[in-house]
Design a protein around this motif. Structure first.
Motif, mmCIF file in Angstrom:
data_model
loop_
_atom_site.group_PDB
_atom_site.id
_atom_site.type_symbol
_atom_site.label_atom_id
_atom_site.label_comp_id
_atom_site.label_asym_id
_atom_site.label_seq_id
_atom_site.Cartn_x
_atom_site.Cartn_y
_atom_site.Cartn_z
ATOM 1 N N ASN A 111 64.280 20.413 -18.019
ATOM 2 C CA ASN A 111 62.956 20.059 -18.536
ATOM 3 C C ASN A 111 61.800 20.899 -17.983
ATOM 4 N N GLY A 112 62.058 21.668 -16.932
ATOM 5 C CA GLY A 112 60.988 22.457 -16.339
ATOM 6 C C GLY A 112 59.976 21.619 -15.587
ATOM 7 N N SER A 113 60.328 20.373 -15.291
ATOM 8 C CA SER A 113 59.464 19.476 -14.520
ATOM 9 C C SER A 113 60.353 18.590 -13.671
ATOM 10 N N TYR A 114 59.728 17.750 -12.842
ATOM 11 C CA TYR A 114 60.494 16.913 -11.935
ATOM 12 C C TYR A 114 60.669 15.505 -12.495
ATOM 13 N N PRO A 115 61.798 14.856 -12.168
ATOM 14 C CA PRO A 115 62.052 13.524 -12.734
ATOM 15 C C PRO A 115 61.059 12.491 -12.217
ATOM 16 N N PRO A 116 60.737 11.481 -13.029
ATOM 17 C CA PRO A 116 59.882 10.386 -12.558
ATOM 18 C C PRO A 116 60.534 9.681 -11.370
#
Length: 329
Positions: A111-116
Motif C-alpha cells: 500500500n505504500g503506507s503503514y497499517p492502522p
C-alpha cells in the motif's frame, strides 16, 4: 528502548527476568504512549501466568491423557506418542516481534503506507500456541506387506483421530476455536462438521513439505488457549529433521526479520523497535547468558533446565503397537 536481552545476564530465574522486563516495558510504554508495547506487556503477562500459576497444567494434561487412553483402547495396533510443551520465552519473544515486522513490511510493500494501529493490534492478539500438544502416530510396517496400503491406513487413522478429538475434549471442558478459513481442509476424510476448526497442512501443504493438522482449543477451566497438532511419524520427521525442521524455520525467520531496506529507519517506531528486538535475539550468544537453571557451551550445545530457549516439556507419553509390545493374543 527496552529489550529482553538486557535482562538475560543478571543470574536471575526466568520468572524474575520476565517480571522485570515486563514491569520496565510497561512503564516505558505508558510514558511514551506506545500502544504496541502495551499489547506486548499483555502478551508477556500470559507467559508469566503460565510460569507462576501452572497448577492447571496438571489437570489439563490429565484430560489429554484421557484421550491417550482412549486411543490405546481403540487403536491397539497403532504406535503413537503424545508430547506437550510451553513455548520458551525467547521463542515467544522472537515470534511476537517477527509478527510486527512482517505485518508492517507486507502492508507497506502493498500500500505504500503503514497499517492502522487497530489492525496491527488485532494481529498481535492471535497467539494461541503458548501451550501446545502433539500427537504423532505410526502404523508399524509389520501390519502391512504393501507400503502404499500401510501409508493409506496411517493417513486414514490420522483423520479418524482428528474427527473424534474435538467432541472428546469438548465433553471435558474445552471449546474448539474456529480456524476462520485458514488452511481449510479439502480432504474427504475430514468430517464436514469439524472442518471449520482445523488448519489442514496436509491437504494444503506448503513449499517446505511441512504437513500436519492443527486445531486450537480454549480451556474453560484455566481460561487459556492450547494448540493440538496431529501428524504421522513421516510428517514429524520432515518437521523435526527434514526440510521443514526448526533450524530451517529459524533461518527463514531470520531472513524475514532482516528485511529492512524498504522501510527507512526512524519512519515507523513500531517497526524499528520490533526489528531491533528481533535481531538482537537472533544474534544472542547463548554461552554468555547468565540465567538460573540455564547453561550452554555454544548455540548448539544447550542445557535448558528452565524453558528459556527450548520450551518446557509438560506431557511425554508413548504407546507401542501390540506387535511392538509383544502383546499378541
Amino acid at each position: 528502548m527496552i529489550t529482553l536481552n538486557d535482562y538475560l545476564y543478571s543470574g536471575d530465574t526466568i520468572f524474575r527476568i520476565l517480571q522485570n522486563y515486563m514491569d520496565d516495558l510497561r512503564k516505558e510504554a505508558k510514558k511514551n504512549r506506545n500502544e504496541i508495547d502495551m499489547i506486548h506487556c499483555n502478551f508477556l503477562l500470559q507467559i508469566r501466568e503460565l510460569l507462576a500459576h501452572n497448577d492447571f497444567l496438571t489437570a489439563q494434561s490429565q484430560q489429554i491423557r484421557e484421550f491417550y487412553k482412549y486411543m490405546a483402547r481403540e487403536y491397539p495396533f497403532l504406535a503413537f506418542t503424545f508430547r506437550g510443551r510451553i513455548k520458551s520465552l525467547i521463542r515467544a519473544e522472537e515470534k511476537f516481534n517477527s509478527y510486527i515486522v512482517e505485518d508492517i513490511y507486507n502492508y507497506y510493500e502493498k500500500n505504500g503506507s503503514y497499517p492502522p494501529i487497530a489492525e496491527l493490534k488485532q494481529r498481535l492478539g492471535c497467539f494461541r500456541d503458548l501451550i501446545a500438544y502433539r500427537i504423532v502416530i505410526s502404523m508399524p510396517k509389520c501390519h502391512y506387506e504393501d507400503e502404499a496400503e500401510r501409508e493409506a491406513a496411517e493417513i486414514h487413522c490420522l483423520y479418524d483421530i482428528a474427527n473424534i478429538l474435538p467432541g472428546f475434549l469438548e465433553e471435558r471442558g474445552f471449546t474448539a476455536e474456529p480456524a476462520n478459513g485458514v488452511q481449510e481442509s479439502t480432504s474427504h476424510l475430514m468430517d464436514e462438521t469439524i472442518r471449520p476448526y482445523y488448519r489442514d497442512y496436509i491437504s494444503n501443504h506448503g513449499p517446505y513439505e511441512y504437513q500436519s493438522l492443527h486445531i486450537t482449543f480454549y480451556d474453560n477451566s484455566s481460561r487459556s488457549y492450547m494448540e493440538v497438532q496431529l501428524r504421522t511419524k513421516a510428517m514429524d520427521d520432515v518437521a523435526e529433521i527434514g526440510p521443514a525442521n526448526h533450524l530451517g524455520y529459524e533461518k527463514r525467520q531470520e531472513n524475514e526479520m532482516s528485511r529492512r531496506e524498504l522501510i527507512p529507519v526512524g519512519e515507523n517506531r513500531y517497526f524499528d523497535e520490533a526489528y531491533e528486538r528481533g535481531m538482537r535475539l537472533l544474534n544472542l550468544e547463548l554461552s554468555k547468558l547468565d540465567v538460573n537453571m540455564f547453561s550452554a557451551e555454544n548455540n548448539s550445545l544447550i542445557n535448558d533446565g528452565c524453558g528459556l530457549y527450548r520450551g518446557r516439556l509438560i506431557l511425554p507419553y508413548e504407546h507401542l503397537s501390540r506387535f511392538q509390545n509383544d502383546l499378541i493374543d
